[in-house]
Design an enzyme around this catalytic site. Structure first.
Site, PDB file in Angstrom:
ATOM      1  CE  LYS A 170    -113.673  90.601 -34.935  1.00 55.86           C
ATOM      2  NZ  LYS A 170    -112.770  92.209 -33.977  1.00 55.86           N
ATOM      3  CD  GLU A 193    -114.262 100.034 -35.492  1.00 58.03           C
ATOM      4  OE1 GLU A 193    -114.810  99.378 -36.198  1.00 58.03           O
ATOM      5  OE2 GLU A 193    -113.790 100.347 -34.537  1.00 58.03           O
ATOM      6  CG  ASP A 233    -109.372  98.214 -35.599  1.00 58.60           C
ATOM      7  OD1 ASP A 233    -109.724  97.602 -36.411  1.00 58.60           O
ATOM      8  OD2 ASP A 233    -109.133  98.102 -34.865  1.00 58.60           O
ATOM      9  CG  HIS A 270    -114.903  94.132 -38.623  1.00 59.96           C
ATOM     10  ND1 HIS A 270    -116.064  93.223 -38.432  1.00 59.96           N
ATOM     11  CD2 HIS A 270    -114.958  95.058 -37.437  1.00 59.96           C
ATOM     12  CE1 HIS A 270    -116.195  92.864 -36.562  1.00 59.96           C
ATOM     13  NE2 HIS A 270    -115.511  94.101 -36.410  1.00 59.96           N
ATOM     14  CG  ASN A 277    -117.497  89.053 -36.018  1.00 56.39           C
ATOM     15  OD1 ASN A 277    -118.587  89.082 -36.486  1.00 56.39           O
ATOM     16  ND2 ASN A 277    -117.303  89.184 -34.314  1.00 56.39           N
ATOM     17  CB  SER A 302    -117.949  95.910 -35.489  1.00 58.06           C
ATOM     18  OG  SER A 302    -117.886  97.089 -34.010  1.00 58.06           O
ATOM     19  CG  HIS A 345    -113.322  97.380 -30.737  1.00 62.63           C
ATOM     20  ND1 HIS A 345    -112.120  96.777 -30.394  1.00 62.63           N
ATOM     21  CD2 HIS A 345    -114.392  97.074 -31.582  1.00 62.63           C
ATOM     22  CE1 HIS A 345    -112.896  95.674 -30.024  1.00 62.63           C
ATOM     23  NE2 HIS A 345    -113.882  95.697 -30.580  1.00 62.63           N
TER      24      HIS A 345
HETATM   25  C1  LIG Z   1    -112.649  92.349 -33.156  1.00 62.48           C
HETATM   26  C2  LIG Z   1    -112.088  93.928 -32.868  1.00 62.48           C
HETATM   27  C3  LIG Z   1    -111.310  93.447 -32.244  1.00 62.48           C
HETATM   28  C4  LIG Z   1    -110.243  93.312 -31.604  1.00 62.48           C
HETATM   29  O1  LIG Z   1    -109.997  91.810 -31.918  1.00 62.48           O
HETATM   30  P1  LIG Z   1    -109.542  90.640 -30.907  1.00 62.48           P
HETATM   31  O2  LIG Z   1    -108.747  90.210 -32.291  1.00 62.48           O
HETATM   32  O3  LIG Z   1    -111.185  90.215 -31.381  1.00 62.48           O
HETATM   33  O4  LIG Z   1    -109.262  90.365 -30.232  1.00 62.48           O
HETATM   34  C5  LIG Z   1    -110.646  95.325 -32.445  1.00 62.48           C
HETATM   35  N1  LIG Z   1    -110.803  95.926 -33.323  1.00 62.48           N
HETATM   36  C6  LIG Z   1    -111.918  96.001 -33.934  1.00 62.48           C
HETATM   37  C7  LIG Z   1    -112.856  97.080 -35.525  1.00 62.48           C
HETATM   38  C8  LIG Z   1    -113.473  94.800 -33.799  1.00 62.48           C
HETATM   39  O5  LIG Z   1    -114.071  94.346 -34.061  1.00 62.48           O
END
Ligand SMILES: *Cc1c(COP(=O)(O)O)cnc(C)c1O
Length: 387
Positions: free
Chosen positions: A241, A180, A209, A212, A48, A184, A136
């Protein structure tokens, strides 16, 4: 030996029998969108690290410089002695990037979601919590920790969300919406304008969130929420990411951040992020707003990949971003294709249940700025050969 060992073994046997046993395979990221795995150099379509920043000299240098200057640890939680000038200045920089009044750092994105949701729900007992069906796992964790039963709307279906807000939301003392901005697994993005309008209309606290999207989408890579300043009550995102290192942020009003500093256990009782991590974040925040060329390249190669897959008769679902699922359906077939692609020099992760609903197993193809057009064409040719 613990008396529970037999139960652990039985549980592992059960996932093995379902064909869902997972194992850890060592891999090492390399520049140019490559990865070294099991001694083999592969083109990496699974990480990512969307802008290739994890290998960028500016991040590496500042992570090292801040470590030399301040050490490897922060020593305590933020409220004890763990807040340095660096924490405060990076938080101001995040707020400026996101266009919010304030921001707070968290250790990881998972930890942030798991911690902030119970803290927010505690302020509004009995609130109705509406969530996209595909949010997520960390948000589920936060809801579960708060003992909240989510009201789930069909994925990215804001008509359904509105219907639920009208029917189930009206009687509740407060409403939250969780979603989100870019998903993802499906790689589709939300209509942020409609969502923020719905949140205002139905007086719902909106949590988005941007794990991504941060670095990749929206004005200056600031995420989709930057299209609607003040429209999202709490934006969270990660630095793990596109931002190339680790950690997470929460961005919103000063009042909200002050509330979390006082009520969010996962902020209060966790040691402050270390200086090296802050240095990498700080350098990424300097670079990302200027990486328009990389973002355009990413959009172009994503479109090329989707077209190429369609030409091979494959579906890419609702993807409109740099995350492109190549839908296969059957879990075993997906795993086999992924293994054949690895032999052909391509890292393309097989995603299967329980991560995605059964019958929707896919290769999750992730485009990254270091990828060249020739890499995309090689990927497409290999998929054609290996299928
Ligand atoms: C990867 C991800 C997380 C977690 O983030 P990390 O920093 O890897 O713990 C939270 N929400 C979403 C939508 C993600 O894709």
């Amino acid at each position: 030996m613990s008396t529970l060992d037999q139960r652990f073994a039985d549980a592992l046997q059960a996932v093995t029998a379902r064909g869902q046993r997972r194992r850890l395979i060592p891999a090492q990221m390399r520049p140019g969108g490559r990865i070294l795995r099991d001694g083999q150099m592969l083109i990496d379509f699974s990480s990512n690290d969307y802008l290739g920043l994890s290998q960028h000299p500016a991040l590496i240098e500042r992570a090292c410089a801040w470590t030399y200057e301040m050490g490897t640890g922060s020593g305590a939680s933020r409220l004890v002695t763990g807040t340095s000038d660096a924490h405060l200045s990076v938080e101001r920089k995040i707020a400026a990037f996101k266009g919010t009044e304030a921001a707070l750092l968290f250790a990881t994105g998972w930890q942030a979601n798991a911690a902030i949701l119970p803290a927010l729900f505690a302020a509004a007992p009995g609130a109705a919590v509406f969530s996209d069906r595909l949010v997520h796992a960390s948000m589920h964790q936060g809801c579960a920790a708060a003992g909240v039963r989510q009201i789930r709307f069909r994925h990215n279906d804001f008509d359904h969300l509105e219907e639920l807000l009208m029917t189930r939301g009206a009687a509740a003392p407060a409403r939250f919406i969780l979603t989100e901005s870019i998903f993802s697994m499906d790689g589709d993005s939300i209509d942020i304008h409609r969502l923020t309008a719905l949140a205002r209309q139905y007086d719902a606290f909106l949590i988005v969130d941007e794990a991504h999207a941060t670095g990749v989408s929206g004005p200056f890579g600031a995420g989709l929420s930057a299209h609607t300043p003040g429209g999202v009550d709490l934006v969270m995102g990660t630095f793990s990411k596109a931002m190339g290192s680790a950690g997470a942020y929460v961005a919103g009003s000063q009042l909200l951040c002050d509330y979390l500093v006082n009520h969010c256990g996962g902020f209060i009782f966790s040691t402050a992020p270390p200086p090296g991590n802050l240095g990498a974040i700080d350098a990424a925040l300097d670079l990302v707003p200027q990486m328009e060329e990389e973002r355009e390249h990413l959009a172009r190669i994503s479109e090329r990949l989707r077209e190429g897959l369609h030409n091979l008769g494959m579906e890419t679902g609702p993807s409109d971003s740099h995350i492109v699922p190549a839908m296969i359906g059957d879990a075993t077939a997906t795993v086999e294709l992924s293994a054949r692609l690895a032999k052909a020099g391509i890292m393309a992760a097989a995603i299967r249940p329980p991560t995605v609903p059964s019958g929707t197993s896919r290769l999750r193809l992730v485009l990254r700025a270091p990828h060249q057009i020739a890499d995309i064409d090689q990927l497409l040719n290999s998929i054609e050969d290996c299928r």
